[in-house]
Design an enzyme around this catalytic site. Structure first.
Site, PDB file in Angstrom:
ATOM      1  N   HIS A  86       0.824  -1.221   0.000  1.00  0.00           N
ATOM      2  CA  HIS A  86       0.000   0.000   0.000  1.00  0.00           C
ATOM      3  C   HIS A  86       0.849   1.258   0.000  1.00  0.00           C
ATOM      4  O   HIS A  86       1.898   1.301   0.636  1.00  0.00           O
ATOM      5  CB  HIS A  86      -1.025  -0.002   1.144  1.00  0.00           C
ATOM      6  CG  HIS A  86      -0.479  -0.034   2.539  1.00  0.00           C
ATOM      7  ND1 HIS A  86      -0.262   1.110   3.273  1.00  0.00           N
ATOM      8  CD2 HIS A  86      -0.135  -1.058   3.346  1.00  0.00           C
ATOM      9  CE1 HIS A  86       0.190   0.766   4.480  1.00  0.00           C
ATOM     10  NE2 HIS A  86       0.283  -0.535   4.563  1.00  0.00           N
ATOM     11  N   ASP A  88      -0.603   4.281   0.738  1.00  0.00           N
ATOM     12  CA  ASP A  88      -1.164   5.269   1.658  1.00  0.00           C
ATOM     13  C   ASP A  88      -0.505   5.117   3.029  1.00  0.00           C
ATOM     14  O   ASP A  88       0.052   4.069   3.357  1.00  0.00           O
ATOM     15  CB  ASP A  88      -2.697   5.141   1.772  1.00  0.00           C
ATOM     16  CG  ASP A  88      -3.166   3.819   2.385  1.00  0.00           C
ATOM     17  OD1 ASP A  88      -2.546   2.765   2.104  1.00  0.00           O
ATOM     18  OD2 ASP A  88      -4.155   3.829   3.148  1.00  0.00           O
ATOM     19  N   GLU A 153      -5.362   1.090   2.398  1.00  0.00           N
ATOM     20  CA  GLU A 153      -5.154   0.059   3.417  1.00  0.00           C
ATOM     21  C   GLU A 153      -5.342   0.624   4.813  1.00  0.00           C
ATOM     22  O   GLU A 153      -5.941  -0.007   5.675  1.00  0.00           O
ATOM     23  CB  GLU A 153      -3.753  -0.561   3.271  1.00  0.00           C
ATOM     24  CG  GLU A 153      -3.600  -1.912   3.975  1.00  0.00           C
ATOM     25  CD  GLU A 153      -3.332  -1.824   5.471  1.00  0.00           C
ATOM     26  OE1 GLU A 153      -3.560  -2.816   6.170  1.00  0.00           O
ATOM     27  OE2 GLU A 153      -2.900  -0.762   5.952  1.00  0.00           O
ATOM     28  N   HIS A 213     -25.543  22.479  33.733  1.00  0.00           N
ATOM     29  CA  HIS A 213     -24.835  22.882  34.949  1.00  0.00           C
ATOM     30  C   HIS A 213     -24.831  21.675  35.885  1.00  0.00           C
ATOM     31  O   HIS A 213     -25.876  21.129  36.222  1.00  0.00           O
ATOM     32  CB  HIS A 213     -25.568  24.064  35.589  1.00  0.00           C
ATOM     33  CG  HIS A 213     -24.805  24.692  36.706  1.00  0.00           C
ATOM     34  ND1 HIS A 213     -24.584  24.068  37.908  1.00  0.00           N
ATOM     35  CD2 HIS A 213     -24.222  25.922  36.798  1.00  0.00           C
ATOM     36  CE1 HIS A 213     -23.888  24.867  38.709  1.00  0.00           C
ATOM     37  NE2 HIS A 213     -23.657  26.012  38.053  1.00  0.00           N
ATOM     38  N   ARG A 328      -9.723  -7.079  17.972  1.00  0.00           N
ATOM     39  CA  ARG A 328      -8.856  -7.862  17.083  1.00  0.00           C
ATOM     40  C   ARG A 328      -9.357  -9.295  17.141  1.00  0.00           C
ATOM     41  O   ARG A 328      -9.641  -9.817  18.228  1.00  0.00           O
ATOM     42  CB  ARG A 328      -7.402  -7.795  17.541  1.00  0.00           C
ATOM     43  CG  ARG A 328      -6.760  -6.447  17.405  1.00  0.00           C
ATOM     44  CD  ARG A 328      -6.381  -6.100  15.962  1.00  0.00           C
ATOM     45  NE  ARG A 328      -6.021  -4.680  15.895  1.00  0.00           N
ATOM     46  CZ  ARG A 328      -5.540  -4.089  14.810  1.00  0.00           C
ATOM     47  NH1 ARG A 328      -5.349  -4.756  13.685  1.00  0.00           N
ATOM     48  NH2 ARG A 328      -5.261  -2.810  14.817  1.00  0.00           N
TER      49      ARG A 328
HETATM   50  N1  BES Z   1       1.068  -3.067   8.048  1.00  0.00           N
HETATM   51  C1  BES Z   1      -0.044  -2.987   8.921  1.00  0.00           C
HETATM   52  C2  BES Z   1      -0.515  -4.342   9.408  1.00  0.00           C
HETATM   53  C3  BES Z   1       0.432  -5.037  10.336  1.00  0.00           C
HETATM   54  C4  BES Z   1       0.835  -4.435  11.505  1.00  0.00           C
HETATM   55  C5  BES Z   1       0.850  -6.314  10.047  1.00  0.00           C
HETATM   56  C6  BES Z   1       1.697  -5.083  12.363  1.00  0.00           C
HETATM   57  C7  BES Z   1       1.699  -6.970  10.872  1.00  0.00           C
HETATM   58  C8  BES Z   1       2.137  -6.345  12.040  1.00  0.00           C
HETATM   59  C9  BES Z   1      -1.187  -2.297   8.211  1.00  0.00           C
HETATM   60  O1  BES Z   1      -0.775  -1.174   7.485  1.00  0.00           O
HETATM   61  C10 BES Z   1      -2.188  -1.803   9.226  1.00  0.00           C
HETATM   62  O2  BES Z   1      -1.863  -0.901   9.948  1.00  0.00           O
HETATM   63  N2  BES Z   1      -3.391  -2.382   9.227  1.00  0.00           N
HETATM   64  C11 BES Z   1      -4.466  -1.885   9.994  1.00  0.00           C
HETATM   65  C12 BES Z   1      -5.713  -2.410   9.347  1.00  0.00           C
HETATM   66  C13 BES Z   1      -6.956  -1.654   9.642  1.00  0.00           C
HETATM   67  C14 BES Z   1      -6.869  -0.195   9.275  1.00  0.00           C
HETATM   68  C15 BES Z   1      -8.136  -2.301   8.966  1.00  0.00           C
HETATM   69  C16 BES Z   1      -4.365  -2.378  11.429  1.00  0.00           C
HETATM   70  O3  BES Z   1      -3.838  -3.464  11.696  1.00  0.00           O
HETATM   71  O4  BES Z   1      -4.787  -1.628  12.301  1.00  0.00           O
HETATM   72 MN    MN Z   2       0.868  -1.566   6.359  1.00  0.00          MN
HETATM   73 MN    MN Z   3      -0.525   0.516   8.934  1.00  0.00          MN
END
Ligand code: BES
Ligand code: MN
Ligand code: MN
Length: 455
Positions: A86, A88, A153, A213, A328
């Protein structure tokens, strides 16, 4: 292959200078004010992909930010890699905590500091340079390769699943390669075979039509700040277990062999606490820190807002309270199912004296691969060549929503070979990437194409 590695070694300094140009573009997908920069970054990637010798390079529009596509399909009979990354990046606030400006990449003590250096521009750039080295030295690649670099992403890849479903034949491949994760530790390269999924919500509570208040009204109605705190307090028990009914129903328990393998990893709990200023670790009873972050689901408050938060004191009874929360997820939890359970639980525990609004935001499914697939073995050999050491196998707590889509829609396994370090401040101020990991990552990527060609 050796001539390719020689080329990479000779061009070390040039790579850093070029990467700086990519890191200078503030392609923050979360902020509408940066829409122009996001587009400019997509175009920069497309230009670079043409420069390194990829073909059919184009921006493919989506209802959101464009996907940058490019391929090289001249290795007839050889496997095809679908590379995903990605362009971004995350917002940079709080800006005042950056030691050098986030979009002026600066090298200090062997690290290149900039937003996107580790996540994910620096890691995508490794693969651009690996392709370039093969093309410059041999005029061809050992494999076929298709690049898709997306621009959403960091905001949940909302349009990517549709993009993949509608371009299935163009994206046909044998394996997905991704460099958007981390190394286990400095000097310990790794291959990641599992990611957590995510569901994200905003909760809004309203207790009255206006702030009141707190002397005249306090005691007569529910304070939404208090109600929100009480609701959040009911999300986990004291042992760190999530209390949403049904939440754990589909959780795949950790395998004993994983627990044993992880227990041998060079993990130092003292250093972890010290590095991140954590007084005392806390998590679900019965699991180690690695198990808690890699293989167990969690519920987190990502943001909280209510009432007066300025300097000094103000006697007010807030009308509103807001929380951003997320969970998560681990295999086989389904984001839609968990979202429904969460919403039902919130409605169940919310006091009747406040108005509650629950808004679902982004998310994605968890993912796990079996690590005996031949592509993972190929990656192991490539990493050993680049880093001088066999990789360890890890799972990670973060999420890359599209990885499960690659599996489900295209039937493709993914190889996650990342070179970020745990202390490289992804999403935080002073994000950085270790320059020698970046360099070794280019070599490992170049070797990986060669190794995949031989599977
Ligand atoms: N590169 C990360 C994902 C990641 C972080 C993989 C640490 C392995 C270890 C990715 O850019 C990211 O930040 N993903 C987000 C996804 C969300 C916005 C849907 C995340 O994990 O918070
Ligand atoms: Mn990433
Ligand atoms: Mn990220």
């Amino acid at each position: 292959m050796n001539n390719v590695i020689d080329f990479i070694n000779v061009n070390r300094d040039r790579y850093l200078e070029e990467l700086k140009a990519l890191l200078a573009i503030p392609s923050i997908s979360a902020l509408p004010a940066h829409a122009g920069d996001v587009k400019r970054c997509a175009e920069w990637c497309a230009d670079e992909m043409r420069r390194i010798g990829l073909q059919n390079v184009k921006l493919i529009d989506t209802p959101g930010n464009p996907v940058v596509y490019g391929d090289w399909l001249g290795a007839s009979g050889a496997p095809t890699i679908l590379f995903y990354g990605h362009y971004d990046v995350q917002p940079v606030d709080p800006l005042e905590l950056w030691e050098s400006p986030p979009f002026e990449a600066t090298v200090r003590d062997g690290e290149i500091y900039a937003r996107g250096s580790a996540d994910d521009k620096g890691q995508v750039f490794m693969h651009f340079k690996a392709v370039e080295a093969h093309m410059k030295q041999n005029g061809k690649l050992p494999v076929n390769i298709k690049f898709i670099i997306e621009g959403e992403e960091e905001v949940g890849s909302a349009h990517l699943d549709d993009f993949i479903r509608s371009h299935k034949s163009e994206l046909a491949a044998d394996v997905v390669v991704i460099s958007d994760s981390g190394m286990f530790a400095r000097g310990v390269p790794s291959i990641c075979y599992g990611l957590r999924g995510l569901v994200y919500f905003q909760i809004d509570l309203r207790g009255s039509s206006t702030d009141l208040h707190s002397g005249s009204f306090g005691g007569a109605l529910v304070n939404p700040g208090m109600a929100l705190a009480q609701m959040l307090a009911q999300m986990k028990d004291r042992g760190g277990r999530i209390k949403i009914p049904g939440f754990y129903d589909d959780v795949v328990e950790l395998k004993e062999e994983e627990r044993q393998a992880w227990a041998t990893l060079p993990y130092n709990e003292k250093k972890y606490k010290k590095d991140f200023g954590i007084p005392k670790l806390f998590g679900e009873t019965g699991f180690t820190t690695l198990e808690r972050t890699w293989a167990r689901p969690t519920f987190e408050v990502n943001g909280l807002l209510s009432g007066f938060t300025g300097e000094g004191a103000k006697t007010v009874l807030p009308a509103l309270a807001m929380a951003k929360v997320s969970m998560r997820l681990v295999p086989n939890q389904d984001p839609d199912k968990i979202a429904a359970l969460f919403e039902a639980y919130v409605n169940d525990i919310a006091p009747k004296s406040v108005e509650v609004k629950v808004t679902r935001m982004h998310g994605g499914k968890p993912w796990m691969a079996s690590y005996d697939n031949p592509f993972i073995q190929a990656a192991g050999r490539a990493i050993e060549k680049g880093f001088g050491r066999k990789p360890v196998f890890t799972r990670e707590g973060g999420s890359i929503p599209v990885v499960s889509t690659f599996q489900e829609e295209l039937g493709l396994p993914s190889v996650l070979f990342g070179v970020g370090l745990p202390d490289e401040n992804a999403h935080a101020p002073n994000e950085k990437l270790d320059v020698s990991n970046f360099h070794n990552g280019i070599i490992a990527s170049a070797v990986l194409y060669d190794e995949i060609a031989r599977t």
